[in-house]
Design an enzyme around this catalytic site. Structure first.
Site, PDB file in Angstrom:
ATOM      1  N   HIS A   1      71.107 -14.447  19.716  1.00 14.07           N
ATOM      2  CA  HIS A   1      71.657 -14.055  21.019  1.00 14.07           C
ATOM      3  C   HIS A   1      72.655 -12.908  20.877  1.00 14.07           C
ATOM      4  O   HIS A   1      72.734 -12.044  21.764  1.00 14.07           O
ATOM      5  CB  HIS A   1      72.325 -15.226  21.744  1.00 14.07           C
ATOM      6  CG  HIS A   1      72.750 -14.835  23.129  1.00 14.07           C
ATOM      7  ND1 HIS A   1      71.866 -14.771  24.188  1.00 14.07           N
ATOM      8  CD2 HIS A   1      73.932 -14.393  23.620  1.00 14.07           C
ATOM      9  CE1 HIS A   1      72.493 -14.332  25.257  1.00 14.07           C
ATOM     10  NE2 HIS A   1      73.752 -14.092  24.940  1.00 14.07           N
TER      11      HIS A   1
ATOM     12  N   ASP B   1      72.500  -9.490  22.950  1.00 18.49           N
ATOM     13  CA  ASP B   1      73.641  -8.867  23.635  1.00 18.49           C
ATOM     14  C   ASP B   1      73.825  -7.419  23.183  1.00 18.49           C
ATOM     15  O   ASP B   1      74.060  -6.518  24.002  1.00 18.49           O
ATOM     16  CB  ASP B   1      74.928  -9.642  23.333  1.00 18.49           C
ATOM     17  CG  ASP B   1      75.131 -10.848  24.233  1.00 18.49           C
ATOM     18  OD1 ASP B   1      74.464 -10.948  25.287  1.00 18.49           O
ATOM     19  OD2 ASP B   1      75.980 -11.696  23.886  1.00 18.49           O
TER      20      ASP B   1
ATOM     21  N   HIS C   1      80.765  -7.567  22.847  1.00 19.65           N
ATOM     22  CA  HIS C   1      80.513  -6.559  23.877  1.00 19.65           C
ATOM     23  C   HIS C   1      81.461  -5.363  23.765  1.00 19.65           C
ATOM     24  O   HIS C   1      81.036  -4.210  23.868  1.00 19.65           O
ATOM     25  CB  HIS C   1      80.659  -7.176  25.275  1.00 19.65           C
ATOM     26  CG  HIS C   1      79.675  -8.263  25.558  1.00 19.65           C
ATOM     27  ND1 HIS C   1      78.320  -8.080  25.454  1.00 19.65           N
ATOM     28  CD2 HIS C   1      79.850  -9.544  25.965  1.00 19.65           C
ATOM     29  CE1 HIS C   1      77.707  -9.209  25.779  1.00 19.65           C
ATOM     30  NE2 HIS C   1      78.609 -10.111  26.082  1.00 19.65           N
TER      31      HIS C   1
ATOM     32  N   HIS D   1      72.124  -9.020  29.697  1.00 18.93           N
ATOM     33  CA  HIS D   1      70.826  -9.657  29.407  1.00 18.93           C
ATOM     34  C   HIS D   1      69.687  -8.919  30.111  1.00 18.93           C
ATOM     35  O   HIS D   1      68.616  -8.717  29.523  1.00 18.93           O
ATOM     36  CB  HIS D   1      70.845 -11.128  29.818  1.00 18.93           C
ATOM     37  CG  HIS D   1      71.895 -11.926  29.118  1.00 18.93           C
ATOM     38  ND1 HIS D   1      72.341 -13.155  29.570  1.00 18.93           N
ATOM     39  CD2 HIS D   1      72.609 -11.663  27.983  1.00 18.93           C
ATOM     40  CE1 HIS D   1      73.273 -13.611  28.750  1.00 18.93           C
ATOM     41  NE2 HIS D   1      73.464 -12.723  27.791  1.00 18.93           N
TER      42      HIS D   1
END
Length: 305
Positions: A238, A242, A265, A79
């Site tokens: 979001h 990311d 991720h 973040h």
């Protein structure tokens, strides 16, 4: 020319570590041109540095974590890294007195505010961009992520959550990057998770700092946070946040289009590694004139709401 950027002043804040649940002090320091993005753990003697590098990302289970050869780690960097990307910061020293960046409210917005508080300074060195020259794709089962050439920085991201609280019409987002767009449309989107997963993880002494203050929490039927969502497509937004943070682990703004389906991720990092490993897939580029840049960064002194 488009110049590199750092901070004008040192800024400091405190927050809670998502995994430890303990207080963490975060200090952001200006750095000289061509330093890059350096994460530093000051709770160790001597302090341990983690330069932003996709090869340093060795754990993506619950967050993006940088791990060195000795197994020392710094977790939950994505973040803050997204905020650095959004504000166009090239050179910075990020100090924490813990193994993780504080989670703050689960979005990038507090970090954007912190960077604005520090002020942004241009440096006498050209900002180096990575330009995507050919398509590169990485797949994992039905999940995939790819870069294709594009004269700008665009995100086309789709999620697939079969949940009553996640509107099927709000599971894809197309975002053409600009600093203003990032701050207003992306940075405030919070991380999310399911109550059953959080309860299990906390029973395993993980995500001890997770709460309604720093995440959207769902059960099988609804959103449990009293205030609900910040905007209707906060979930996919979001995931875009990311991805912006994960891709900025290369330390440079990218000129190209990122497309993804159910990526996370790990997949974001694998794609970035695959691109950088193929010397025919990308090239360095700089811009002599601001107007020539296909990626729109705000003026350093501009205050963004």
């Amino acid at each position: 020319m488009i110049r590199q950027r750092t901070l004008k002043e040192i800024v400091k804040t405190t927050g809670v570590g998502l995994h430890s649940g303990r207080k963490v002090t975060l200090t952001l320091r200006p750095a000289a041109a061509n330093t890059g993005i350096i994460y530093r753990r000051t709770d160790l003697t001597p302090a341990v540095d983690f330069p932003a590098d996709p090869a340093s990302v060795r754990d993506t289970m619950l967050c993006t974590a940088l791990v060195n050869d000795e197994g020392v780690r710094i977790s939950t960097v994505e973040h803050l890294n997204a905020a650095l990307a959004g504000m166009g910061i090239d050179n910075i020293i990020i100090e924490v007195d813990a193994p993780e960046i504080p989670i703050m409210d689960g979005s990038a917005s507090p970090f954007v505010y912190l960077l604005q508080q520090a002020g942004i300074e241009t440096q006498n060195a050209a900002k180096r961009f990575i330009r995507i020259k050919k398509p590169v794709r990485f797949e994992d089962g039905d999940k995939w992520a790819e870069f294709v050439p594009f004269n700008g920085f665009r995100m086309d991201f789709e999620i697939e959550f079969n949940h009553p609280a996640i509107d099927s019409d709000e599971q894809r987002l197309l975002f053409d990057f600009s600093t203003q767009g990032f701050v207003r449309e992306i940075s405030r989107a919070r991380t999310f998770g399911f109550m059953r997963d959080i309860e299990y993880l906390q029973s395993q002494n993980l995500v001890l700092g997770g709460s309604f203050d720093n995440a959207i929490v769902l059960d099988d039927y609804r959103i449990l946070n009293e205030e609900g969502l910040r905007f209707e497509n906060e979930f996919v937004t979001h995931k875009v946040l990311d991805a912006i943070g994960d891709l900025y682990m290369c330390g440079h703004a990218i000129i190209g289009e990122f497309r993804a389906y159910k990526s996370g991720h790990g997949l974001n990092n694998q794609l970035l590694r695959a691109v950088l490993a193929d010397q025919e897939a990308w090239e360095w580029t700089t811009f002599e004139e601001e107007v020539g840049s296909p990626v729109a960064f705000a003026e350093p002194n501009m205050v963004l709401a």
